[in-house]
Design a protein around this motif. Sequence first.
Motif, PDB file in Angstrom:
ATOM      1  N   LEU A  36      17.058   1.008  -3.904  1.00  0.00           N
ATOM      2  CA  LEU A  36      17.007   0.860  -2.448  1.00  0.00           C
ATOM      3  C   LEU A  36      15.986  -0.158  -1.975  1.00  0.00           C
ATOM      4  N   CYS A  37      15.007  -0.465  -2.805  1.00  0.00           N
ATOM      5  CA  CYS A  37      13.871  -1.281  -2.357  1.00  0.00           C
ATOM      6  C   CYS A  37      13.446  -2.278  -3.419  1.00  0.00           C
ATOM      7  N   ASP A  38      12.793  -3.312  -2.943  1.00  0.00           N
ATOM      8  CA  ASP A  38      12.001  -4.171  -3.822  1.00  0.00           C
ATOM      9  C   ASP A  38      10.630  -3.516  -3.874  1.00  0.00           C
ATOM     10  N   VAL A  39      10.257  -2.993  -5.034  1.00  0.00           N
ATOM     11  CA  VAL A  39       9.009  -2.249  -5.168  1.00  0.00           C
ATOM     12  C   VAL A  39       7.885  -3.200  -5.567  1.00  0.00           C
ATOM     13  N   ASN A  40       6.855  -3.237  -4.753  1.00  0.00           N
ATOM     14  CA  ASN A  40       5.693  -4.103  -4.960  1.00  0.00           C
ATOM     15  C   ASN A  40       6.084  -5.574  -5.112  1.00  0.00           C
ATOM     16  N   PRO A  41       6.778  -6.134  -4.112  1.00  0.00           N
ATOM     17  CA  PRO A  41       7.103  -7.570  -4.168  1.00  0.00           C
ATOM     18  C   PRO A  41       5.825  -8.390  -4.250  1.00  0.00           C
ATOM     19  N   ARG A  42       5.855  -9.450  -5.013  1.00  0.00           N
ATOM     20  CA  ARG A  42       4.639 -10.223  -5.269  1.00  0.00           C
ATOM     21  C   ARG A  42       4.345 -11.249  -4.182  1.00  0.00           C
ATOM     22  N   ALA A  43       5.300 -11.515  -3.301  1.00  0.00           N
ATOM     23  CA  ALA A  43       5.100 -12.577  -2.320  1.00  0.00           C
ATOM     24  C   ALA A  43       5.725 -12.211  -0.981  1.00  0.00           C
ATOM     25  N   LEU A 114       0.016  -9.290  12.568  1.00  0.00           N
ATOM     26  CA  LEU A 114      -0.181 -10.619  13.125  1.00  0.00           C
ATOM     27  C   LEU A 114       0.657 -11.632  12.341  1.00  0.00           C
ATOM     28  N   ASN A 115       1.535 -12.328  13.042  1.00  0.00           N
ATOM     29  CA  ASN A 115       2.465 -13.273  12.409  1.00  0.00           C
ATOM     30  C   ASN A 115       3.344 -12.595  11.354  1.00  0.00           C
ATOM     31  N   GLY A 116       3.482 -11.272  11.480  1.00  0.00           N
ATOM     32  CA  GLY A 116       4.418 -10.536  10.642  1.00  0.00           C
ATOM     33  C   GLY A 116       4.003 -10.334   9.206  1.00  0.00           C
ATOM     34  N   ARG A 117       2.725 -10.630   8.882  1.00  0.00           N
ATOM     35  CA  ARG A 117       2.288 -10.511   7.490  1.00  0.00           C
ATOM     36  C   ARG A 117       0.874  -9.953   7.412  1.00  0.00           C
ATOM     37  N   ALA A 118       0.522  -9.430   6.236  1.00  0.00           N
ATOM     38  CA  ALA A 118      -0.807  -8.824   6.080  1.00  0.00           C
ATOM     39  C   ALA A 118      -1.250  -8.856   4.632  1.00  0.00           C
ATOM     40  N   LEU A 119      -2.559  -8.779   4.440  1.00  0.00           N
ATOM     41  CA  LEU A 119      -3.184  -8.516   3.155  1.00  0.00           C
ATOM     42  C   LEU A 119      -3.851  -7.154   3.265  1.00  0.00           C
ATOM     43  N   GLY A 120      -3.682  -6.341   2.228  1.00  0.00           N
ATOM     44  CA  GLY A 120      -4.203  -4.984   2.313  1.00  0.00           C
ATOM     45  C   GLY A 120      -4.809  -4.499   1.020  1.00  0.00           C
ATOM     46  N   SER A 121      -5.158  -3.242   1.025  1.00  0.00           N
ATOM     47  CA  SER A 121      -5.782  -2.606  -0.128  1.00  0.00           C
ATOM     48  C   SER A 121      -4.892  -2.714  -1.362  1.00  0.00           C
ATOM     49  N   THR A 122      -5.525  -2.888  -2.497  1.00  0.00           N
ATOM     50  CA  THR A 122      -4.782  -2.909  -3.756  1.00  0.00           C
ATOM     51  C   THR A 122      -4.274  -1.518  -4.134  1.00  0.00           C
ATOM     52  N   GLU A 123      -4.684  -0.503  -3.360  1.00  0.00           N
ATOM     53  CA  GLU A 123      -4.255   0.867  -3.653  1.00  0.00           C
ATOM     54  C   GLU A 123      -2.982   1.254  -2.901  1.00  0.00           C
ATOM     55  N   PHE A 124      -2.261   0.274  -2.372  1.00  0.00           N
ATOM     56  CA  PHE A 124      -0.962   0.520  -1.760  1.00  0.00           C
ATOM     57  C   PHE A 124       0.158   0.129  -2.713  1.00  0.00           C
ATOM     58  N   HIS A 125       1.176   0.987  -2.834  1.00  0.00           N
ATOM     59  CA  HIS A 125       2.478   0.529  -3.287  1.00  0.00           C
ATOM     60  C   HIS A 125       3.204   0.015  -2.054  1.00  0.00           C
ATOM     61  N   VAL A 126       4.020  -1.022  -2.228  1.00  0.00           N
ATOM     62  CA  VAL A 126       4.787  -1.591  -1.116  1.00  0.00           C
ATOM     63  C   VAL A 126       6.275  -1.455  -1.415  1.00  0.00           C
ATOM     64  N   LEU A 127       7.015  -0.929  -0.455  1.00  0.00           N
ATOM     65  CA  LEU A 127       8.465  -0.742  -0.584  1.00  0.00           C
ATOM     66  C   LEU A 127       9.151  -1.592   0.476  1.00  0.00           C
ATOM     67  N   ARG A 128       9.901  -2.596   0.035  1.00  0.00           N
ATOM     68  CA  ARG A 128      10.625  -3.491   0.951  1.00  0.00           C
ATOM     69  C   ARG A 128      12.116  -3.174   0.828  1.00  0.00           C
ATOM     70  N   THR A 129      12.668  -2.522   1.839  1.00  0.00           N
ATOM     71  CA  THR A 129      14.036  -2.043   1.726  1.00  0.00           C
ATOM     72  C   THR A 129      15.022  -3.196   1.647  1.00  0.00           C
ATOM     73  N   LEU A 130      16.119  -2.947   0.949  1.00  0.00           N
ATOM     74  CA  LEU A 130      17.168  -3.945   0.756  1.00  0.00           C
ATOM     75  C   LEU A 130      18.297  -3.813   1.773  1.00  0.00           C
ATOM     76  N   GLY A 131      18.160  -2.870   2.700  1.00  0.00           N
ATOM     77  CA  GLY A 131      19.133  -2.764   3.777  1.00  0.00           C
ATOM     78  C   GLY A 131      19.906  -1.462   3.834  1.00  0.00           C
ATOM     79  N   ALA A 132      19.899  -0.682   2.763  1.00  0.00           N
ATOM     80  CA  ALA A 132      20.668   0.564   2.751  1.00  0.00           C
ATOM     81  C   ALA A 132      19.864   1.743   3.278  1.00  0.00           C
ATOM     82  N   VAL A 133      18.559   1.556   3.478  1.00  0.00           N
ATOM     83  CA  VAL A 133      17.722   2.628   3.993  1.00  0.00           C
ATOM     84  C   VAL A 133      16.773   2.038   5.033  1.00  0.00           C
ATOM     85  N   LEU A 134      16.646   2.719   6.168  1.00  0.00           N
ATOM     86  CA  LEU A 134      15.732   2.280   7.209  1.00  0.00           C
ATOM     87  C   LEU A 134      14.287   2.547   6.781  1.00  0.00           C
TER      88      LEU A 134
END
Length: 476
Positions: A36-43, A114-134
């Motif tokens: 469902l997601c791109d898990v921890n995208p690098r960019a 701000l400008n739709g992007r951020a840098l954050g803690s290294t203790e986050f997993h990031v889930l970028r959905t591919l469109g099938a889940v809100l």
Amino acid sequence: MTLGLGADSGDGREELPGGGTGELPRGWARATLAELCDVNPRAFDDEPEDGDFISQVPMAAVEAETGRIDASSQVRYGDFKKKSLTRFQENDVLFAKITPCMENGKIAVARGLLNGRALGSTEFHVLRTLGAVLPEYLMHYLLQRNVRTNAEQNMSGAVGQRRVPRPYLEALEIPVPPLAEQRRIVTQVEQQISHIEAGEDALAEATRRVSDLRSSIADTAISQHSESPWERLQDLLSEPLRNGVSAKATTDGTGIRTLTLTAVTRNDFSPQFTKVTSADPKRIKSLWLEDQDIFIQRSNSAELVGTSAIYHGERNWAIYPDLLIRVRVNQSRVLPEYTALALRTNRILFYFRQNARGLSGSMPKIDQAMIENVDFPVPALHQQREAIEWVKQQEAAIDPLAASVSEAQTESAELRAALLNAAFTGTLVPQDPADEPASALLDRIRAARATAQKAPRKRTQRKPRSAPPGQEELPQ
């Protein structure tokens, strides 16, 4: 790639693969987060220019259990782009992977960046959905307490640095309704949660008032003896301070009963605030609870770090975790109950919170040396007993209020759990036969990913990290 779709049971609902996990409504599917997601995208999808300002989101900027995020802080991208910080963008789902942030529910949809992007803690997993889940649907699913409890049982690491591993998150299966139904679910969940949160805000204020009252009572009791000799805690110990042990929770109910941080936060050493862990019996011989042991939280949120409580109960009932520090005092010089009073005075709590250390974005921590250096007046033992008795009389007046607040908090948590359970089992909103089945959208996404994987990819050299994972954070 298997999406794990259920088979039609004949009554309009789909049985979950594997059995024993319930049924899915017609049109729903089950899929892993990796599907469902791109898990921890690098960019970022769109790389900022060096001169662009973007949001900075340390761990403290994500509220526990509310899904809210403070993205008001900002940094110039060029100043930090070479650092090994977590990159995420608008609508990504943030999932705190480290203890105790994950257990506390630091999970949110990235909004207002701000400008739709951020840098954050290294203790986050990031889930970028591919469109099938809100993103909102996914966030609410992950915020469920049972989901977080299961994630805790699968953490890896030790010594207060246990984390939810990426493979576990990628393999996590969730129910996926049709996209249109997800929108209806999210709308209804957020409407109902807004009502629940209104009550929870009132309870939080009541809790703060009770806590302030207890601290004020302790302040008065201790200040009455300010002319007595002042002693450092280090000189009053019967044995050295001792951290607990970090151990993985078991899934079969066998193992060692272990306190949770909530036992100290709520001043309640009951089975409700313990878990069963796989702690090594050879390592815990000196960690069993004894009556009148005092425990201090060495790491938690800024408002809770340094919180303490005294245990009254049977010996060897449980052990305690690494994020707690045990205090045992020489009772010929100072009584444990009196020491516990001193530790919860506003002066000492302020000392802990002002001196707590931690990399930006991580939970603040205090260490044994800070605790050893606290000082307070130590009168004669009979005067200590008088102070303890006076405090008990004062607190008797607020105990009924504290009990009613605690009961209401439990009921609120149960109401929230019931709401989310209804949302993710298909009983919160009606199904619409006209909705496109989730399986159809998942099939298209699967096909698109397969095509993308076959396309030639430009090879790029991976940049070396400027710090070990989990060690580099944003400045405050």
